[in-house]
Design an enzyme around this catalytic site. Sequence first.
Site, PDB file in Angstrom:
ATOM      1  N   HIS A 193       0.880  -1.153   0.000  1.00 28.36           N
ATOM      2  CA  HIS A 193       0.000   0.000   0.000  1.00 28.36           C
ATOM      3  C   HIS A 193       0.927   1.215   0.000  1.00 28.36           C
ATOM      4  O   HIS A 193       2.061   1.133   0.451  1.00 28.36           O
ATOM      5  CB  HIS A 193      -0.754  -0.156   1.313  1.00 28.36           C
ATOM      6  CG  HIS A 193      -1.692   0.898   1.677  1.00 28.36           C
ATOM      7  ND1 HIS A 193      -1.297   2.120   2.126  1.00 28.36           N
ATOM      8  CD2 HIS A 193      -3.038   0.875   1.703  1.00 28.36           C
ATOM      9  CE1 HIS A 193      -2.374   2.809   2.412  1.00 28.36           C
ATOM     10  NE2 HIS A 193      -3.442   2.081   2.167  1.00 28.36           N
ATOM     11  N   HIS A 208       2.559   1.949   3.240  1.00 34.26           N
ATOM     12  CA  HIS A 208       3.672   1.093   3.682  1.00 34.26           C
ATOM     13  C   HIS A 208       5.021   1.691   3.313  1.00 34.26           C
ATOM     14  O   HIS A 208       6.028   1.394   3.946  1.00 34.26           O
ATOM     15  CB  HIS A 208       3.584  -0.295   3.023  1.00 34.26           C
ATOM     16  CG  HIS A 208       2.444  -1.119   3.526  1.00 34.26           C
ATOM     17  ND1 HIS A 208       1.685  -1.903   2.706  1.00 34.26           N
ATOM     18  CD2 HIS A 208       1.931  -1.281   4.766  1.00 34.26           C
ATOM     19  CE1 HIS A 208       0.747  -2.515   3.414  1.00 34.26           C
ATOM     20  NE2 HIS A 208       0.879  -2.149   4.666  1.00 34.26           N
ATOM     21  N   CYS A 226     -10.759  -6.855  17.605  1.00 35.15           N
ATOM     22  CA  CYS A 226     -10.899  -6.364  16.232  1.00 35.15           C
ATOM     23  C   CYS A 226      -9.904  -7.113  15.367  1.00 35.15           C
ATOM     24  O   CYS A 226      -8.695  -7.021  15.588  1.00 35.15           O
ATOM     25  CB  CYS A 226     -10.631  -4.862  16.136  1.00 35.15           C
ATOM     26  SG  CYS A 226     -10.559  -4.331  14.408  1.00 35.15           S
ATOM     27  N   CYS A 242      -7.500  -4.803  13.306  1.00 37.49           N
ATOM     28  CA  CYS A 242      -6.356  -4.277  14.082  1.00 37.49           C
ATOM     29  C   CYS A 242      -5.570  -5.420  14.715  1.00 37.49           C
ATOM     30  O   CYS A 242      -4.493  -5.192  15.253  1.00 37.49           O
ATOM     31  CB  CYS A 242      -6.817  -3.381  15.230  1.00 37.49           C
ATOM     32  SG  CYS A 242      -7.823  -1.981  14.793  1.00 37.49           S
ATOM     33  N   CYS A 276     -15.301  -0.881  14.782  1.00 39.58           N
ATOM     34  CA  CYS A 276     -13.944  -0.332  14.687  1.00 39.58           C
ATOM     35  C   CYS A 276     -13.932   0.858  13.728  1.00 39.58           C
ATOM     36  O   CYS A 276     -14.311   0.712  12.556  1.00 39.58           O
ATOM     37  CB  CYS A 276     -12.966  -1.394  14.203  1.00 39.58           C
ATOM     38  SG  CYS A 276     -11.342  -0.684  13.873  1.00 39.58           S
ATOM     39  N   HIS A 296     -11.593   0.096  10.691  1.00 42.12           N
ATOM     40  CA  HIS A 296     -11.930  -0.970   9.740  1.00 42.12           C
ATOM     41  C   HIS A 296     -13.420  -1.046   9.414  1.00 42.12           C
ATOM     42  O   HIS A 296     -13.825  -1.870   8.580  1.00 42.12           O
ATOM     43  CB  HIS A 296     -11.412  -2.321  10.262  1.00 42.12           C
ATOM     44  CG  HIS A 296      -9.919  -2.345  10.374  1.00 42.12           C
ATOM     45  ND1 HIS A 296      -9.258  -2.045  11.544  1.00 42.12           N
ATOM     46  CD2 HIS A 296      -8.962  -2.571   9.443  1.00 42.12           C
ATOM     47  CE1 HIS A 296      -7.953  -2.094  11.324  1.00 42.12           C
ATOM     48  NE2 HIS A 296      -7.743  -2.406  10.072  1.00 42.12           N
ATOM     49  N   LYS A 307      -9.044   8.977   4.407  1.00 40.45           N
ATOM     50  CA  LYS A 307      -8.383   7.704   4.623  1.00 40.45           C
ATOM     51  C   LYS A 307      -8.632   6.854   3.372  1.00 40.45           C
ATOM     52  O   LYS A 307      -9.722   6.877   2.808  1.00 40.45           O
ATOM     53  CB  LYS A 307      -9.061   7.053   5.834  1.00 40.45           C
ATOM     54  CG  LYS A 307      -8.315   5.924   6.441  1.00 40.45           C
ATOM     55  CD  LYS A 307      -9.064   5.479   7.699  1.00 40.45           C
ATOM     56  CE  LYS A 307      -8.990   3.992   7.890  1.00 40.45           C
ATOM     57  NZ  LYS A 307      -7.720   3.371   7.949  1.00 40.45           N
ATOM     58  N   LYS A 325     -11.086   0.812   0.125  1.00 40.90           N
ATOM     59  CA  LYS A 325     -11.574   0.191  -1.119  1.00 40.90           C
ATOM     60  C   LYS A 325     -12.998   0.653  -1.408  1.00 40.90           C
ATOM     61  O   LYS A 325     -13.356   0.868  -2.553  1.00 40.90           O
ATOM     62  CB  LYS A 325     -11.518  -1.328  -0.987  1.00 40.90           C
ATOM     63  CG  LYS A 325     -10.097  -1.824  -1.121  1.00 40.90           C
ATOM     64  CD  LYS A 325     -10.057  -3.330  -1.295  1.00 40.90           C
ATOM     65  CE  LYS A 325      -8.620  -3.812  -1.136  1.00 40.90           C
ATOM     66  NZ  LYS A 325      -8.459  -4.942  -0.274  1.00 40.90           N
TER      67      LYS A 325
END
Length: 471
Positions: free
Chosen positions: A18, A21, A124, A127, A143, A146, A293, A296
């Site tokens: 990503h 990263h 979660c 996480c 969460c 997520h 953020k 997808k």
Amino acid sequence: MAKFYITTAIPYVNGNPHVGHAMDYLLADVCSRYQKMLGNDVRFQAGTDEHGNKIFQKAKELNVPVQEYVDENARKFQDFIAKLGVEYTDFIRTTDEDHERRVQKVWEKMTDHIYLAKYEGWYCMGCERYITDKEYEENHGVCPDHQKPYEKLSEENHYFRLADFKDKVKKAIESHEVTILPEYREKEILKLLEESPDVSISRPKSQLTWGVPVPGDEDQVMYVWMDALSNYITVLGYPENDISEYWPAPAQFVGKDILRFHTILWPAMLMALDLPLPKVIVSHGMVLSNGQKMSKSIGNVIDPIEVLDKHGTEAFRYYFLRHVDTFADSDFTWDKFEDSYNNELANDLGNLVQRLATMCKKNEFSLSGAKEPEIPEEYKNLMNDFRFKDAFDYTWEKVQAINKEIDDKKPWALAKEGKKDELETVLGELVQNLLATAKLLEPFLPATAGRIQDIFAGEILPPEEPLFPKQ
Ligand code: MSP
């Protein structure tokens, strides 16, 4: 030569690399190249976090054997790091046999602080984290990172008695035995530390099979974070080898979302192992896409490989090291990226190189007895404080100053007027300044710095292609 150990967070391999990263790798690479420039012996770890439910379930979903799935994804991360021009020395995968054996020994060394108890509460999977009742309530059971409801767990787990170390960790943070960067995060970590209960560090095999077996308990595997955090020392050979040459690490790079694990659980684990704490934990912000953020479902995920393939490594490094803040959240948009490429890389730097080299060639100027440039104190101070973006800005001001100097001193006019000596002096100064600036660019844009050094080292020949063709 001092030893300097640098670590990066090891990403989960449940998907492709990503754009976010890249931050750990790039910051660590800047740090590493700078330390090498100072003459230090750098060891630089990177790796992949391959256990846990999240990965197991993704492989199941795709109907691929888990090992095959993680092998393939680990390779993608290695390719990605290479494309970023990042040079690590060690790559660790948590499914490596050496790591699995060593992390079991780590567990055994901590047993005085481990007990078995029942866990009833929330988890979660995104996480890979246990959620307190307070957090559950605050987030209304979902969460925020997520967008998935927390799972209810009721199981027997091994616990790490964080309570044994809380006071000591607090003192270590407050006294800056371990420094948290940016410093404004220190308060929130101290508050989290205060609220942290003992940590569940295992999962029953009935719930999770994809993990390192807990020594002496056939029914349990290790919790991913316990397994993953240990990588920083197992990669050095701990506990089989003496790691004191490299440990404690002067710098560990992580994202702000996982700072809590690195400043609460990790120091406590090190204390349980009787190991010293890392000197600095550098936490970077999040890369956003169009101010949001990346997700997808929003459809705003930026594929780093697309950016790299379109514009190359150096343009990628330029944007993510200069326009993405070292510590705070920053935005990526294609417009901003392309503007910075055309206006700054191509105009400020690419044109400068072309223009100056052309003038030198035309006037048959070459530099004799170039001095090894000195590194300015201001730059060193910024780099030593891990303020890499600021050091890059400082360096870019030098690039712009050379452009201004050319405009002010008008070497073309000196040539026209036949003022040969003056022209030589001016070109000499400009080339020296550019070489000194290229030195400061080395940690950020190593290939570009190298090209500038090659172009201006001996007989000066302008590059056939511009360094950064306009797009
Ligand atoms: N596996 C754990 C880390 C274990 S370290 C002992 C993990 N993996 S991750 O894949 O979710 O994240 C890896 C790194 O990428 C973290 O430092 C994280 O902060 C960073 N990033 C992931 N997405 C990011 C952005 N959008 N922006 C910046 N960094 C981000 O956590």
